[in-house]
Design a protein around this motif. Structure first.
Motif, PDB file in Angstrom:
ATOM      1  N   VAL A 199       0.803  -1.222   0.000  1.00  0.00           N
ATOM      2  CA  VAL A 199       0.000   0.000   0.000  1.00  0.00           C
ATOM      3  C   VAL A 199       0.840   1.278   0.000  1.00  0.00           C
ATOM      4  CG1 VAL A 199      -2.069  -1.014   0.957  1.00  0.00           C
ATOM      5  CG2 VAL A 199      -0.303  -0.224   2.515  1.00  0.00           C
ATOM      6  N   LEU A 200       1.998   1.233   0.660  1.00  0.00           N
ATOM      7  CA  LEU A 200       2.812   2.458   0.719  1.00  0.00           C
ATOM      8  C   LEU A 200       3.195   2.931  -0.680  1.00  0.00           C
ATOM      9  CD1 LEU A 200       5.114   1.916   3.826  1.00  0.00           C
ATOM     10  CD2 LEU A 200       3.671   3.920   3.378  1.00  0.00           C
ATOM     11  N   ASP A 201       3.542   1.965  -1.531  1.00  0.00           N
ATOM     12  CA  ASP A 201       3.930   2.320  -2.900  1.00  0.00           C
ATOM     13  C   ASP A 201       2.766   2.909  -3.692  1.00  0.00           C
ATOM     14  OD1 ASP A 201       6.404   1.430  -2.355  1.00  0.00           O
ATOM     15  OD2 ASP A 201       6.227  -0.485  -3.446  1.00  0.00           O
ATOM     16  N   ALA A 202       1.528   2.509  -3.315  1.00  0.00           N
ATOM     17  CA  ALA A 202       0.359   2.950  -4.078  1.00  0.00           C
ATOM     18  C   ALA A 202      -0.066   4.368  -3.717  1.00  0.00           C
ATOM     19  CB  ALA A 202      -0.802   1.984  -3.842  1.00  0.00           C
ATOM     20  N   ILE A 203       0.272   4.776  -2.483  1.00  0.00           N
ATOM     21  CA  ILE A 203      -0.238   6.051  -1.975  1.00  0.00           C
ATOM     22  C   ILE A 203       0.049   7.243  -2.905  1.00  0.00           C
ATOM     23  CG2 ILE A 203       0.220   7.770  -0.147  1.00  0.00           C
ATOM     24  CD1 ILE A 203      -0.073   5.488   1.863  1.00  0.00           C
ATOM     25  N   PRO A 204       1.259   7.407  -3.428  1.00  0.00           N
ATOM     26  CA  PRO A 204       1.534   8.595  -4.249  1.00  0.00           C
ATOM     27  C   PRO A 204       0.771   8.610  -5.581  1.00  0.00           C
ATOM     28  CG  PRO A 204       3.566   7.516  -3.529  1.00  0.00           C
ATOM     29  CD  PRO A 204       2.456   6.586  -3.249  1.00  0.00           C
ATOM     30  N   MET A 205       0.095   7.530  -5.923  1.00  0.00           N
ATOM     31  CA  MET A 205      -0.555   7.474  -7.234  1.00  0.00           C
ATOM     32  C   MET A 205      -1.777   8.375  -7.340  1.00  0.00           C
ATOM     33  SD  MET A 205      -0.103   3.370  -7.691  1.00  0.00           S
ATOM     34  CE  MET A 205      -0.894   3.188  -9.275  1.00  0.00           C
ATOM     35  N   GLY A 206      -2.298   8.847  -6.188  1.00  0.00           N
ATOM     36  CA  GLY A 206      -3.395   9.791  -6.234  1.00  0.00           C
ATOM     37  C   GLY A 206      -4.709   9.192  -6.703  1.00  0.00           C
ATOM     38  N   VAL A 207      -5.689  10.085  -6.953  1.00  0.00           N
ATOM     39  CA  VAL A 207      -7.049   9.604  -7.234  1.00  0.00           C
ATOM     40  C   VAL A 207      -7.565  10.060  -8.587  1.00  0.00           C
ATOM     41  CG1 VAL A 207      -7.707   9.418  -4.825  1.00  0.00           C
ATOM     42  CG2 VAL A 207      -8.036  11.594  -6.022  1.00  0.00           C
ATOM     43  N   GLU A 208      -6.731  10.633  -9.367  1.00  0.00           N
ATOM     44  CA  GLU A 208      -7.213  11.157 -10.639  1.00  0.00           C
ATOM     45  C   GLU A 208      -7.832  10.037 -11.487  1.00  0.00           C
ATOM     46  OE1 GLU A 208      -4.593  13.855 -12.536  1.00  0.00           O
ATOM     47  OE2 GLU A 208      -5.978  14.213 -14.199  1.00  0.00           O
ATOM     48  N   VAL A 239      -7.067   6.705  -1.786  1.00  0.00           N
ATOM     49  CA  VAL A 239      -8.147   7.659  -1.558  1.00  0.00           C
ATOM     50  C   VAL A 239      -7.957   8.342  -0.206  1.00  0.00           C
ATOM     51  CG1 VAL A 239     -10.634   7.927  -1.252  1.00  0.00           C
ATOM     52  CG2 VAL A 239      -9.747   6.380  -3.020  1.00  0.00           C
ATOM     53  N   ALA A 240      -7.643   7.533   0.820  1.00  0.00           N
ATOM     54  CA  ALA A 240      -7.494   8.088   2.171  1.00  0.00           C
ATOM     55  C   ALA A 240      -6.351   9.101   2.218  1.00  0.00           C
ATOM     56  CB  ALA A 240      -7.249   6.951   3.170  1.00  0.00           C
ATOM     57  N   ALA A 241      -5.238   8.784   1.555  1.00  0.00           N
ATOM     58  CA  ALA A 241      -4.084   9.691   1.588  1.00  0.00           C
ATOM     59  C   ALA A 241      -4.398  10.984   0.850  1.00  0.00           C
ATOM     60  CB  ALA A 241      -2.866   9.000   0.975  1.00  0.00           C
ATOM     61  N   ALA A 242      -5.116  10.849  -0.260  1.00  0.00           N
ATOM     62  CA  ALA A 242      -5.481  12.046  -1.022  1.00  0.00           C
ATOM     63  C   ALA A 242      -6.362  12.947  -0.173  1.00  0.00           C
ATOM     64  CB  ALA A 242      -6.193  11.639  -2.313  1.00  0.00           C
ATOM     65  N   LEU A 243      -7.349  12.359   0.492  1.00  0.00           N
ATOM     66  CA  LEU A 243      -8.243  13.135   1.350  1.00  0.00           C
ATOM     67  C   LEU A 243      -7.472  13.795   2.490  1.00  0.00           C
ATOM     68  CD1 LEU A 243     -11.413  10.865   1.633  1.00  0.00           C
ATOM     69  CD2 LEU A 243     -11.275  13.159   0.611  1.00  0.00           C
ATOM     70  N   GLU A 244      -6.571  13.025   3.062  1.00  0.00           N
ATOM     71  CA  GLU A 244      -5.795  13.529   4.204  1.00  0.00           C
ATOM     72  C   GLU A 244      -5.067  14.821   3.827  1.00  0.00           C
ATOM     73  OE1 GLU A 244      -2.194  11.258   5.176  1.00  0.00           O
ATOM     74  OE2 GLU A 244      -2.913  11.176   7.234  1.00  0.00           O
ATOM     75  N   GLY A 245      -4.541  14.833   2.609  1.00  0.00           N
ATOM     76  CA  GLY A 245      -3.802  16.003   2.154  1.00  0.00           C
ATOM     77  C   GLY A 245      -4.679  17.250   1.973  1.00  0.00           C
ATOM     78  N   GLU A 246      -5.970  17.053   1.855  1.00  0.00           N
ATOM     79  CA  GLU A 246      -6.889  18.166   1.625  1.00  0.00           C
ATOM     80  C   GLU A 246      -7.783  18.428   2.828  1.00  0.00           C
ATOM     81  OE1 GLU A 246      -6.926  20.031  -1.206  1.00  0.00           O
ATOM     82  OE2 GLU A 246      -5.170  18.849  -1.826  1.00  0.00           O
ATOM     83  N   ALA A 247      -7.547  17.720   3.925  1.00  0.00           N
ATOM     84  CA  ALA A 247      -8.468  17.801   5.063  1.00  0.00           C
ATOM     85  C   ALA A 247      -8.435  19.176   5.704  1.00  0.00           C
ATOM     86  CB  ALA A 247      -8.129  16.732   6.094  1.00  0.00           C
ATOM     87  N   PRO A 248      -9.604  19.636   6.172  1.00  0.00           N
ATOM     88  CA  PRO A 248      -9.641  20.911   6.915  1.00  0.00           C
ATOM     89  C   PRO A 248      -8.862  20.763   8.220  1.00  0.00           C
ATOM     90  CG  PRO A 248     -11.762  19.782   7.048  1.00  0.00           C
ATOM     91  CD  PRO A 248     -10.920  19.001   6.089  1.00  0.00           C
ATOM     92  N   PRO A 249      -8.445  21.848   8.826  1.00  0.00           N
ATOM     93  CA  PRO A 249      -7.678  21.770  10.073  1.00  0.00           C
ATOM     94  C   PRO A 249      -8.435  20.944  11.114  1.00  0.00           C
ATOM     95  CG  PRO A 249      -7.875  24.039   9.309  1.00  0.00           C
ATOM     96  CD  PRO A 249      -8.729  23.210   8.403  1.00  0.00           C
ATOM     97  N   ALA A 250      -7.713  20.073  11.767  1.00  0.00           N
ATOM     98  CA  ALA A 250      -8.372  19.164  12.702  1.00  0.00           C
ATOM     99  C   ALA A 250      -8.242  19.693  14.117  1.00  0.00           C
ATOM    100  CB  ALA A 250      -7.719  17.780  12.611  1.00  0.00           C
ATOM    101  N   PRO A 251      -9.217  19.364  14.964  1.00  0.00           N
ATOM    102  CA  PRO A 251      -9.090  19.715  16.382  1.00  0.00           C
ATOM    103  C   PRO A 251      -7.867  19.012  16.970  1.00  0.00           C
ATOM    104  CG  PRO A 251     -11.295  18.876  15.881  1.00  0.00           C
ATOM    105  CD  PRO A 251     -10.446  18.600  14.684  1.00  0.00           C
ATOM    106  N   VAL A 252      -7.141  19.680  17.841  1.00  0.00           N
ATOM    107  CA  VAL A 252      -5.959  19.072  18.460  1.00  0.00           C
ATOM    108  C   VAL A 252      -6.234  18.869  19.948  1.00  0.00           C
ATOM    109  CG1 VAL A 252      -3.513  19.383  18.957  1.00  0.00           C
ATOM    110  CG2 VAL A 252      -4.464  20.211  16.791  1.00  0.00           C
ATOM    111  N   PRO A 253      -6.029  17.632  20.411  1.00  0.00           N
ATOM    112  CA  PRO A 253      -6.281  17.387  21.839  1.00  0.00           C
ATOM    113  C   PRO A 253      -5.166  17.987  22.690  1.00  0.00           C
ATOM    114  CG  PRO A 253      -5.370  15.439  20.823  1.00  0.00           C
ATOM    115  CD  PRO A 253      -5.530  16.453  19.717  1.00  0.00           C
ATOM    116  N   ALA A 254      -5.457  18.177  23.954  1.00  0.00           N
ATOM    117  CA  ALA A 254      -4.410  18.607  24.879  1.00  0.00           C
ATOM    118  C   ALA A 254      -3.285  17.591  24.829  1.00  0.00           C
ATOM    119  CB  ALA A 254      -4.981  18.703  26.295  1.00  0.00           C
ATOM    120  N   GLY A 255      -2.050  18.035  24.864  1.00  0.00           N
ATOM    121  CA  GLY A 255      -0.927  17.101  24.729  1.00  0.00           C
ATOM    122  C   GLY A 255      -0.532  16.981  23.278  1.00  0.00           C
ATOM    123  N   GLY A 256      -1.522  16.909  22.409  1.00  0.00           N
ATOM    124  CA  GLY A 256      -1.280  16.902  20.975  1.00  0.00           C
ATOM    125  C   GLY A 256      -0.493  15.708  20.496  1.00  0.00           C
TER     126      GLY A 256
END
Lengths: 489, 473
Positions: free
Chosen positions: A252-261, A470-487
């Motif tokens: 799967v790691l090798d597939a991630i950069p292939m994107g979703v186009e 798909v997940a990696a592509a989405l991750e790259g475009e995700a809106p800012p996420a809430p950060v828990p204390a400690g982070g």
């Protein structure tokens, strides 16, 4: 995507690279995480057991290997938290149940062997709903785990301890088990990535069984890449598990950069119906993002998924009623003496199991009873076949499917404990993939009142490569996420 | 059965398969080891452990299925759920509605065919010893469990209710055991528990087509127990019915010492085992190649071996059953093939060779055939032949060498005449009485010849010689 900068985008991969190259020591990495645990776990209660001494010895071993010029492996020095239903040799494995509170397995689960062989440092055993039965980690015999984003709320479940451990920065990686959503749902509620692989890709040997035909082990991580790394380490055939698939696991790691186009992604209408507006909005925003990256997104229907919850609550309890029969006080675990053997069985199980476990054993026993088998267990299996068929139909038109992970964000502790049906509804979006045996994962996307939400990417059997793309592509475009204390660290 | 009643018996036989390892794990499948030394997480049912099917066990099941003329089919394992301390998982992995072997038959030595319903694979349980009390679970002070046997592969072979007496049930089990041993599937040792028999017994009026209510008889540890228990149980049922009572469906235990069955639990509230397909295993579907290979590897089975030997020896199949059971049929057939007298070959094998089975392997067909030839030709008396054969079994060697070393060869046909003539000359009065037909004197004269030959003369031939000299032959 920033795949070239592993350290920045993927903490676990970054740590492993640093340790392998001698830029960081496994002992230092571990101590930093043990510090975070000492500081905040008394409040969060992600762990049933922190394996301080074992972890320190392991970290020293890893550093020793590096010093000798050896490569400790792809997870060198990375602290990993284990759900406490994964067997660890000589270390208590309680399933958050009184009945197994003091049990020490004489063997390691296959996944534990694999991550250890890859250089990981197991840092502790995480809390769960007793025997993985629940969606909030409130069904633990040792008290609930709290959500690092808001300690008044649940982390989800049943792998709530593992999800919280990653979210709170106690470990960059964790393993959980997912029978009806027990990885994805807490991942969504804690704002981390959670993956349920194709049934049979990850050995179940050493996973204390809840519902054998549904259980699957999978990773938690902060990022899709980290989850992919841990997935690759644990996946692959195991001769100790007859249901383990032959052949190599998908890379799967090798597939991630292939994107979703050009990819075709379906939005499952049945799973969008009935979720909170914020959860639906998150999925729609994710769909737009995919469209923006060149994917073709359409709404589609997988009709039989609406029967998923009903079928699940027959199949899972039925298998559980049999799987949990062995906790009888004869060989290990709790024993409460009685007049005779039958009384001892009864007293042990009465004292050892919590209310939800008893409820499911009763449900399952009933579903398998003579005269009811066909109407309940048999019918549920037919629904399961229907769900598989409908998914296969959908995958003729789509490479992957998109849906909410949960109906809404983390709920307050106690909010659903008196209402099992409303609790069961927490898994309505995740259950269909378990019944089908297909892979699915949740990634953080959006928020509701400052609490994280997740979107779920689903793929056909052995479709992990597409799913991670798909997940990696989405991750790259995700809106800012809430950060828990400690982070994250 | 007498008095207008017919006994109806169906048997469930559990045979432990002779694999190297257990059914679902790598632990050795062995009898008699220290308790709880042949165990692992899998056969102890520890949390998280999973079963992996032993291919050899499947193959042995297929061998038996083929030998019993069953259809060997794709099969599925189920879980049979019930609580008992000898069962590590509190369920038994067994085959339920899709067993590996269905619908065969077994032919008894007398030609009677017994239907086989099914022969399916399942795992054995552990073994409980109840300490204190009467050896029964509810009376015991405490109980000990040995899980060495847990997970040992069993083949459960279920017959149709085609048996009509204790004697016939014994013959069935004896034949089944012979098949299990011949196919290498089991050692068939009832005394070690590797062959366990439960009998379903009912009676009905002769000529009736409906079956009566049956009782299941357990604790049958030998063929003798099996036969006795069935006959006693049938008699008990007949007595009840003749007294106008009815039979309760129940499990009964055979008490060998007391010679009767005693009631166990009643079966009217039958236990609900909540069978469902075992999710930790995948279906077993032997493909055609595998089936063909197993079929080709089957040895010649006892029924065919009996027929073959009976035909060669010119006797009934039932008369050579013991020789086949002891595995001496090849020896006898070989000797007959080499020209040996069939009757003498059968007798010597059934007596002297059978008496020293362990040594029989050393006996070559050639040496045995030669011995039989020497006896049939009169070169050795029956007594001498027995002694020579015993020596051959004891320490090997050729029969002619052993006979010579013992001085037996001097007594060949022409060597006897002068000895008899000398005895006649030395005892004229006795010989006169012999000639006159006094039956009592014959023994004296033969005895004198035996004395002179140190017991090496053939009694029958001495008499023949005496009669010839007396002009009676």
């Amino acid at each position: 995507m920033s795949s070239g900068q592993e350290g920045a985008s993927s903490p676990a991969a970054g740590l492993a690279a640093a340790v392998r190259e001698g830029r960081a020591s496994a002992v230092e990495v571990l101590e930093r995480h043990l510090g975070a645990i000492a500081e905040r776990d008394p409040e969060i209660h992600a762990f049933n057991l922190v394996m301080v001494d074992e972890a320190r010895r392991r970290a020293e071993t890893v550093d020793g290997a590096v010093a000798r010029g050896e490569d400790p492996g792809r997870l060198a020095g990375v602290p990993v938290a284990l759900k406490d239903n994964l067997c660890t040799r000589g270390v208590p494995t309680s399933c958050s149940s009184k009945i197994l509170a003091s049990w020490r397995p004489p063997y390691d689960a296959t996944v534990v062997e694999r991550i250890t062989a890859a250089g990981a440092v197991v840092v502790g055993k995480t809390n769960l709903d007793e025997f993985a039965m629940g969606s909030s980690t409130e069904n633990s015999a040792f008290g609930p785990t709290r959500n690092p984003h808001d300690p008044a709320r649940v982390p989800g479940g049943s792998s709530g301890g593992s999800a919280a451990a990653v979210a709170a920065g106690f470990a960059p990686l964790a393993l959980g088990s997912d029978t009806g959503g027990s990885i994805r749902q807490p991942a969504a509620l804690c704002g981390v990535v959670g993956v349920k692989p194709t049934y049979g890709l990850v050995s179940r040997y050493g996973l204390v069984a809840f519902a054998s035909s549904l259980d699957q082990i999978g990773p938690f991580a902060h990022t899709v890449r980290d989850a992919a790394l841990l997935f690759e380490v644990i996946a692959g055939h195991d001769p100790m598990d007859s249901t383990s698939l032959d052949g190599p696991a998908p890379s799967v790691l090798d597939a991630i950069p292939m994107g979703v186009e050009g990819m075709r992604v379906g939005l499952v209408s049945e799973l969008l119906a009935g979720v909170e507006p914020a959860a639906a909005a998150a999925v729609e925003a994710a769909a737009e993002a995919l469209t923006g990256m060149g994917a073709k997104v359409e709404t589609t229907s997988v009709p039989a998924t609406v029967y998923g919850l009903s079928a699940y609550y027959l199949i899972a309890p039925a298998e559980a009623s049999s799987n949990l029969a062995r906790y009888d006080g004869v060989r290990y675990g709790l024993r409460v003496e009685g007049e005779d053997v039958a009384a001892m069985f009864g007293a042990t199980r009465q004292a050892g199991f919590g209310a939800e476990v008893k409820r499911r054993i009763m449900l399952g026993t009933y579903a398998l009873s003579a005269g009811y088998y066909d109407a309940y267990y048999g019918q549920a299996q037919r629904v399961r076949t229907l769900i598989i068929r409908d998914f296969e139909e959908a995958y003729r038109s789509f490479d992957a499917l998109l849906a909410p992970t949960t109906p809404g964000p983390a709920f307050p502790l106690g909010a659903k404990t008196q209402d099992p049906l409303s609790m069961y509804m927490s898994d309505v979006c995740t259950i269909p993939s378990n019944l089908a045996g297909h892979p699915a994962m949740s990634i953080p996307w959006g928020s509701s009142d400052g609490l994280p939400l997740g979107v779920q990417v689903m793929a056909p059997a052995l479709g992990e490569a597409v799913m991670f793309r798909v997940a990696a592509a989405l991750e790259g475009e995700a809106p800012p996420a809430p950060v828990p204390a400690g982070g994250r660290r | 059965m007498s008095g207008g009643w017919e006994t109806v018996v169906g048997l469930e036989v559990h045979a432990e398969l002779r694999t190297v390892t257990k059914l679902f794990c790598g632990c050795r499948n062995e009898f008699g080891a220290e308790p709880n030394t042949l165990v692992c997480p899998v056969c102890l049912g520890l949390p998280g452990s999973l079963p992996v099917l032993n291919r050899m066990a499947v193959e042995l099941a297929m061998r038996v299925g083929l030998a019993l003329h069953c259809e060997v089919r794709p099969s599925v394992f189920h879980r049979k759920n019930y609580f008992y301390p000898d069962m590590p998982k509190d369920y038994q992995i067994s085959q339920y509605d899709e067993p590996i072997n269905v619908g065969g038959w077994l032919e008894l030595p007398d030609g009677h065919r017994v239907g086989i319903v099914r022969a399916h694979l399942e795992e054995d349980t552990g073994k409980i010893t109840h300490v204190g009390g009467g050896g029964r679970i509810h009376e015991a002070a405490h109980s000990l469990v040995d899980y060495n046997r847990a997970g040992v592969p069993l083949l459960e072979i279920v017959s149709e209710p085609d048996l009509r007496s204790g004697e016939q049930a014994r013959a069935y089990v004896a034949e089944l055991r012979a098949i299990l041993v011949a196919t290498g599937a089991s050692d068939g040792k009832m005394e070690e528990g590797s062959l366990r028999v439960d009998a379903n017994v009912s009676v009905r009026p002769e000529g009736a087509s409906e079956y009566g209510t049956r009782c299941e008889i357990k604790n049958l540890n030998s063929l003798r127990s099996l036969g006795r228990a069935i006959d006693h149980e049938a008699a008990r049922q007949i007595e009840l019915l003749e007294a106008g009572e009815r039979i309760r469906m129940e499990t009964r235990h055979w008490n060998e010492a007391a010679g009767h069955t005693v009631s166990g639990r009643t079966k009217e509230q039958s236990e609900d085992y909540r069978y469902f397909p075992e999710p930790d295993l995948v279906p077993v579907a032997p493909d055609d190649d595998w089936l063909a290979a197993v079929s080709a590897s089957l040895p010649v089975l006892p029924a065919e071996r009996r027929d073959r030997l009976a035909e060669a020896a010119g006797v009934a199949a039932g008369d050579v059953a013991v020789l086949v059971e002891m595995g001496l049929d090849d020896l006898v057939l070989g000797a007959i093939g080499a020209g040996a007298d069939p009757r003498v070959a059968v007798n010597r094998a059934a007596n002297e060779v059978a008496a020293n089975l362990e040594a029989a392997a050393k006996l070559t067909v050639g040496a045995f055939a030669e011995l039989v030839r020497m006896e049939a030709a009169g070169e050795l008396t029956a007594t001498q032949a027995k002694q020579v054969l015993a020596a051959m079994l004891e320490s090997g060697g050729k029969p002619a060498d052993i006979a010579r070393a013992r001085g037996f060869e001097a007594l060949a046909a022409d060597a006897l005449t002068p000895v008899v003539e000398q005895v006649v000359a030395d005892n004229p009065d006795a010989f006169e009485r012999f000639k006159a037909g006094d039956p009592k004197i014959q023994g004296f004269l033969v005895g004198q010849v035996m004395k002179a030959t140190k017991g090496n003369a053939d009694g029958g031939r001495v008499v023949a010689e005496l009669r010839r000299l007396a002009g009676l032959g």
